[in-house]
Design a protein around this motif. Structure first.
Motif, PDB file in Angstrom:
ATOM      1  N   VAL A   1      89.354 -38.838  53.757  1.00 48.48           N
ATOM      2  CA  VAL A   1      89.474 -39.412  55.098  1.00 48.48           C
ATOM      3  C   VAL A   1      89.156 -41.119  55.037  1.00 48.48           C
ATOM      4  O   VAL A   1      89.876 -41.792  55.497  1.00 48.48           O
ATOM      5  N   ILE A   2      88.313 -41.385  53.874  1.00 47.79           N
ATOM      6  CA  ILE A   2      88.110 -42.630  53.885  1.00 47.79           C
ATOM      7  C   ILE A   2      89.159 -43.211  53.075  1.00 47.79           C
ATOM      8  O   ILE A   2      89.613 -44.317  53.639  1.00 47.79           O
ATOM      9  N   ARG A   3      89.691 -42.704  52.173  1.00 42.99           N
ATOM     10  CA  ARG A   3      90.984 -43.308  51.423  1.00 42.99           C
ATOM     11  C   ARG A   3      92.205 -43.232  52.408  1.00 42.99           C
ATOM     12  O   ARG A   3      93.032 -44.347  52.515  1.00 42.99           O
ATOM     13  N   ARG A   4      92.259 -42.322  53.359  1.00 43.88           N
ATOM     14  CA  ARG A   4      93.048 -42.346  54.294  1.00 43.88           C
ATOM     15  C   ARG A   4      93.276 -43.287  55.046  1.00 43.88           C
ATOM     16  O   ARG A   4      94.406 -43.955  55.510  1.00 43.88           O
TER      17      ARG A   4
ATOM     18  N   LEU B   1      87.894 -52.337  57.631  1.00 42.72           N
ATOM     19  CA  LEU B   1      86.455 -52.165  57.512  1.00 42.72           C
ATOM     20  C   LEU B   1      86.446 -50.618  57.150  1.00 42.72           C
ATOM     21  O   LEU B   1      85.140 -50.116  57.518  1.00 42.72           O
ATOM     22  N   SER B   2      87.225 -49.843  56.591  1.00 44.31           N
ATOM     23  CA  SER B   2      86.835 -48.520  56.421  1.00 44.31           C
ATOM     24  C   SER B   2      86.177 -48.170  54.954  1.00 44.31           C
ATOM     25  O   SER B   2      85.145 -48.057  54.997  1.00 44.31           O
ATOM     26  N   GLN B   3      87.248 -47.995  54.172  1.00 46.00           N
ATOM     27  CA  GLN B   3      86.868 -47.853  52.629  1.00 46.00           C
ATOM     28  C   GLN B   3      85.917 -49.118  52.292  1.00 46.00           C
ATOM     29  O   GLN B   3      86.278 -50.139  52.302  1.00 46.00           O
ATOM     30  N   GLY B   4      84.729 -48.653  51.828  1.00 48.73           N
ATOM     31  CA  GLY B   4      83.875 -49.754  51.527  1.00 48.73           C
ATOM     32  C   GLY B   4      83.765 -50.338  50.230  1.00 48.73           C
ATOM     33  O   GLY B   4      83.690 -49.947  49.005  1.00 48.73           O
ATOM     34  N   PHE B   5      84.735 -51.680  50.154  1.00 51.49           N
ATOM     35  CA  PHE B   5      84.754 -52.666  49.123  1.00 51.49           C
ATOM     36  C   PHE B   5      84.833 -53.922  49.386  1.00 51.49           C
ATOM     37  O   PHE B   5      85.292 -54.193  50.736  1.00 51.49           O
TER      38      PHE B   5
ATOM     39  N   PHE C   1      76.672 -37.196  55.233  1.00 56.51           N
ATOM     40  CA  PHE C   1      76.730 -37.365  53.636  1.00 56.51           C
ATOM     41  C   PHE C   1      78.148 -37.931  53.307  1.00 56.51           C
ATOM     42  O   PHE C   1      79.179 -38.096  54.229  1.00 56.51           O
ATOM     43  N   TYR C   2      78.020 -38.621  52.156  1.00 54.14           N
ATOM     44  CA  TYR C   2      79.323 -39.109  51.556  1.00 54.14           C
ATOM     45  C   TYR C   2      80.161 -37.960  51.358  1.00 54.14           C
ATOM     46  O   TYR C   2      79.920 -36.942  50.777  1.00 54.14           O
ATOM     47  N   GLU C   3      81.685 -38.160  51.787  1.00 54.60           N
ATOM     48  CA  GLU C   3      82.478 -37.058  51.674  1.00 54.60           C
ATOM     49  C   GLU C   3      82.726 -36.370  50.300  1.00 54.60           C
ATOM     50  O   GLU C   3      83.122 -35.366  50.192  1.00 54.60           O
TER      51      GLU C   3
ATOM     52  N   SER D   1      71.499 -44.586  51.714  1.00 50.92           N
ATOM     53  CA  SER D   1      72.238 -43.704  51.933  1.00 50.92           C
ATOM     54  C   SER D   1      73.714 -44.253  52.586  1.00 50.92           C
ATOM     55  O   SER D   1      73.734 -45.064  53.579  1.00 50.92           O
ATOM     56  N   ASN D   2      74.605 -43.916  52.321  1.00 55.90           N
ATOM     57  CA  ASN D   2      76.053 -43.726  52.803  1.00 55.90           C
ATOM     58  C   ASN D   2      76.438 -42.692  53.853  1.00 55.90           C
ATOM     59  O   ASN D   2      76.434 -41.488  53.257  1.00 55.90           O
ATOM     60  N   PRO D   3      76.533 -42.432  54.853  1.00 56.39           N
ATOM     61  CA  PRO D   3      77.047 -43.678  55.941  1.00 56.39           C
ATOM     62  C   PRO D   3      75.811 -44.064  56.584  1.00 56.39           C
ATOM     63  O   PRO D   3      76.001 -45.182  57.369  1.00 56.39           O
TER      64      PRO D   3
ATOM     65  N   VAL E   1      74.193 -45.722  44.158  1.00 53.10           N
ATOM     66  CA  VAL E   1      74.936 -47.093  44.077  1.00 53.10           C
ATOM     67  C   VAL E   1      74.669 -48.358  44.788  1.00 53.10           C
ATOM     68  O   VAL E   1      75.173 -49.246  44.469  1.00 53.10           O
ATOM     69  N   TYR E   2      73.947 -47.917  45.913  1.00 52.97           N
ATOM     70  CA  TYR E   2      73.472 -49.329  46.793  1.00 52.97           C
ATOM     71  C   TYR E   2      72.266 -49.645  46.480  1.00 52.97           C
ATOM     72  O   TYR E   2      71.364 -50.258  47.149  1.00 52.97           O
ATOM     73  N   GLU E   3      71.689 -49.360  45.142  1.00 53.22           N
ATOM     74  CA  GLU E   3      70.418 -49.477  44.937  1.00 53.22           C
ATOM     75  C   GLU E   3      69.912 -51.248  44.865  1.00 53.22           C
ATOM     76  O   GLU E   3      68.742 -51.483  45.322  1.00 53.22           O
TER      77      GLU E   3
ATOM     78  N   SER F   1      80.173 -51.002  40.468  1.00 55.86           N
ATOM     79  CA  SER F   1      80.775 -51.120  41.602  1.00 55.86           C
ATOM     80  C   SER F   1      80.433 -52.090  42.749  1.00 55.86           C
ATOM     81  O   SER F   1      81.057 -53.212  42.986  1.00 55.86           O
ATOM     82  N   LYS F   2      79.397 -51.715  43.338  1.00 54.81           N
ATOM     83  CA  LYS F   2      78.887 -52.418  44.547  1.00 54.81           C
ATOM     84  C   LYS F   2      78.153 -53.459  44.138  1.00 54.81           C
ATOM     85  O   LYS F   2      78.009 -54.618  44.609  1.00 54.81           O
ATOM     86  N   THR F   3      77.181 -53.402  42.916  1.00 53.46           N
ATOM     87  CA  THR F   3      76.253 -54.251  42.307  1.00 53.46           C
ATOM     88  C   THR F   3      76.935 -55.774  41.816  1.00 53.46           C
ATOM     89  O   THR F   3      76.738 -56.673  42.128  1.00 53.46           O
TER      90      THR F   3
ATOM     91  N   TYR G   1      75.942 -50.585  53.004  1.00 56.79           N
ATOM     92  CA  TYR G   1      76.461 -51.725  54.069  1.00 56.79           C
ATOM     93  C   TYR G   1      77.688 -51.155  55.085  1.00 56.79           C
ATOM     94  O   TYR G   1      78.652 -51.831  55.411  1.00 56.79           O
ATOM     95  N   TYR G   2      77.076 -50.084  55.624  1.00 54.24           N
ATOM     96  CA  TYR G   2      77.785 -49.307  56.473  1.00 54.24           C
ATOM     97  C   TYR G   2      76.841 -49.499  58.011  1.00 54.24           C
ATOM     98  O   TYR G   2      75.842 -49.549  57.951  1.00 54.24           O
ATOM     99  N   VAL G   3      77.771 -49.498  59.014  1.00 53.87           N
ATOM    100  CA  VAL G   3      77.163 -49.364  60.353  1.00 53.87           C
ATOM    101  C   VAL G   3      78.080 -48.245  61.158  1.00 53.87           C
ATOM    102  O   VAL G   3      79.131 -48.226  61.093  1.00 53.87           O
TER     103      VAL G   3
ATOM    104  N   ILE H   1      81.854 -43.939  64.776  1.00 51.97           N
ATOM    105  CA  ILE H   1      82.761 -44.344  63.678  1.00 51.97           C
ATOM    106  C   ILE H   1      82.210 -45.073  62.668  1.00 51.97           C
ATOM    107  O   ILE H   1      81.232 -45.875  63.042  1.00 51.97           O
ATOM    108  N   ARG H   2      82.422 -45.321  61.335  1.00 48.38           N
ATOM    109  CA  ARG H   2      81.930 -46.113  60.527  1.00 48.38           C
ATOM    110  C   ARG H   2      82.651 -47.283  60.047  1.00 48.38           C
ATOM    111  O   ARG H   2      83.750 -47.114  59.861  1.00 48.38           O
ATOM    112  N   LEU H   3      82.226 -48.361  60.135  1.00 42.13           N
ATOM    113  CA  LEU H   3      82.640 -49.873  59.707  1.00 42.13           C
ATOM    114  C   LEU H   3      81.623 -50.333  58.632  1.00 42.13           C
ATOM    115  O   LEU H   3      80.647 -49.747  58.377  1.00 42.13           O
TER     116      LEU H   3
HETATM  117  N1  GLN Z   1      81.716 -45.758  48.709  1.00 43.60           N
HETATM  118  C1  GLN Z   1      83.034 -46.249  49.487  1.00 43.60           C
HETATM  119  C2  GLN Z   1      83.192 -45.662  50.826  1.00 43.60           C
HETATM  120  O1  GLN Z   1      82.225 -44.869  51.032  1.00 43.60           O
HETATM  121  C3  GLN Z   1      84.071 -46.133  48.964  1.00 43.60           C
HETATM  122  C4  GLN Z   1      84.425 -44.612  48.159  1.00 43.60           C
HETATM  123  C5  GLN Z   1      85.668 -44.609  47.527  1.00 43.60           C
HETATM  124  O2  GLN Z   1      86.793 -44.611  48.084  1.00 43.60           O
HETATM  125  N2  GLN Z   1      85.751 -44.513  46.266  1.00 43.60           N
HETATM  126  O3  GLN Z   1      83.907 -46.155  51.619  1.00 43.60           O
END
Ligand code: GLN
Length: 392
Positions: free
Chosen positions: A15-18, A31-35, A120-122, A169-171, A200-202, A231-233, A316-318, A360-362
């Motif tokens: 769903v994140i990538r969608r 502001l959906s997929q975190g990058f 949890f992260y999907e 933790s994401n999200p 990954v968010y260390e 990736s995030k660092t 970095y999610y809310v 919803i997550r932004l």
């Molecule tokens: N970790 C990021 C997120 O939760 C990106 C995940 C991904 O698409 N690989 O949005």
């Protein structure tokens, strides 16, 4: 035609990538997929340009280029408080996505149970399906997203093989406290369970919260499979550089799983990223300050709009509370938000095991201009998405 594999029957697409695709479709601020939408550090990019003219175009050693593993071992030894052996305790992977999958396949047999905190992260759901594991979900309850010790022990009593720990933790933005980690550690020891971390968010943690590496707790090194990524660092999510750190017994097997899954991470990118791994401590302090400022900007903007939201301690999610709009489906709300308001978000239901559809997550890993543009658009939220009154 023959049927496709049973294993993939339960799969939905991410769903994140969608939601990234939906954002693109409607020209929404994504502001959906975190990058991030800002550049990685210039020194890393300069090194990348040099590397293209050097001799890094063929496979590196499958479990990671020597230079990369040495730089990573040095950095993580400093942070994790123990000497990490670059030759026996690291596997470099294609992002932490592969690291987590390889960790699961290394530790878990089909039919084994795995504890997953919810939300949890999907990807963990997919990791469980692909490795044949059966998740036992333990809720993290808002607002502090703490767990209930009895509930957690009840999950351990079902004799899981591993626990997945996403920290920070994401999200939900939770940073586990020392006390919480010690409780998990005591149970992992008592019931003889592996702990697979996603850290990954260390480096994205908001003071006074601080990140504690699970593997650094007394007695936990032997049973912890630490997964993380660059990736995030270093703002290089597209480079797909991740890793597993664990004791040699685990790494020996993880190396083979990784080798047969992907052979290896991209050689030129590993070489260029060494520049980042060799940055001094000030880089990480500045990164933290940058994200603290972004969190301040975005959350105060949401406050000014009167939107109820979580306050992340890390990552970095809310999560925004959309109860007032009366939508039965948070996915439909996110589609409407992208189309009518022009902001891309992820429906909360894709992270929760429990039937949650009011969140919803932004994310706020974006340039200040982008965040301000999103806030400007969100100012029209209530006008553009009138509240639906549930029919009686
Ligand atoms: N970790 C990021 C997120 O939760 C990106 C995940 C991904 O698409 N690989 O949005």
């Amino acid at each position: 035609m023959p049927e496709l594999s049973k294993r993939t029957e339960a799969f939905t697409d991410s769903v994140i990538r969608r939601m990234t695709r939906v954002s693109l479709q409607y020209g929404a601020v994504n502001l959906s997929q975190g990058f991030p939408d800002f550049d990685p550090p210039q020194e890393i990019l300069d090194r990348l340009a040099e590397v293209t003219r050097e001799d890094y175009h063929q496979y590196s050693i499958t479990w990671g280029a020597q230079n990369f593993r040495e730089a990573l071992a040095e950095k993580q030894s400093r942070l994790m408080g123990r000497k990490i052996d670059p030759n026996g305790e690291i596997v470099v992977t294609c992002g932490s996505t592969e690291a987590m999958m390889a960790a699961m396949m290394t530790a878990v047999n089909p039919g084994d149970k795995v504890i997953v905190f919810s939300p949890f992260y999907e990807n963990y759901g997919a990791d469980a399906i692909l490795s044949g594991a059966e998740p036992i979900y333990v809720p993290l309850r808002p607002p502090a997203f703490g767990f209930d010790s009895d509930e957690l022990e009840a999950a351990f009593r079902q004799h899981p093989k591993a626990l997945i720990l996403c920290n920070p933790s994401n999200p939900c933005g939770k940073v586990f406290t020392l006390e919480e980690l010690e409780q998990i550690a005591a149970l992992a020891e008592k019931y003889d369970v592996f702990v697979i971390t996603d850290e990954v968010y260390e480096h994205i943690v908001y003071p006074p919260n601080r990140h504690i590496y699970f593997a650094s707790l007394p007695g936990m090194w032997e049973r912890t499979i630490s997964c993380s990524s660059l990736s995030k660092t270093y703002s290089i999510t597209g480079w797909r550089l991740g890793y597993i750190i664990a004791p040699p017994r685990i790494i020996e097997t993880a190396k083979k799983v990784h080798d047969f899954l992907t052979v290896g991470a991209a050689a030129p990118l590993q070489e260029a990223a060494v520049t980042g791994l060799r940055f001094g401590d000030s880089y990480y302090t500045q990164l933290q300050e940058k994200y603290t400022a972004k969190r301040g900007l975005f959350l105060s903007g949401l406050d000014a709009l009167g939107i109820v939201h979580t306050v992340p301690q890390g990552a970095y999610y809310v999560l925004l509370d959309i109860s007032e709009f009366g939508f039965a489906s948070d996915l439909e709300f996110c589609e409407t938000l992208a189309r009518e308001v022009g902001v891309g978000a992820v429906p909360g239901s894709s992270f929760f095991r429990e039937p949650v559809n009011h969140l919803i997550r932004l994310h706020f890993a974006k340039r200040d201009e982008t965040l301000n543009e999103a806030l400007t658009r969100l100012a029209g939220l209530r006008k553009k998405i009138p509240a639906r009154r549930p029919s009686v």
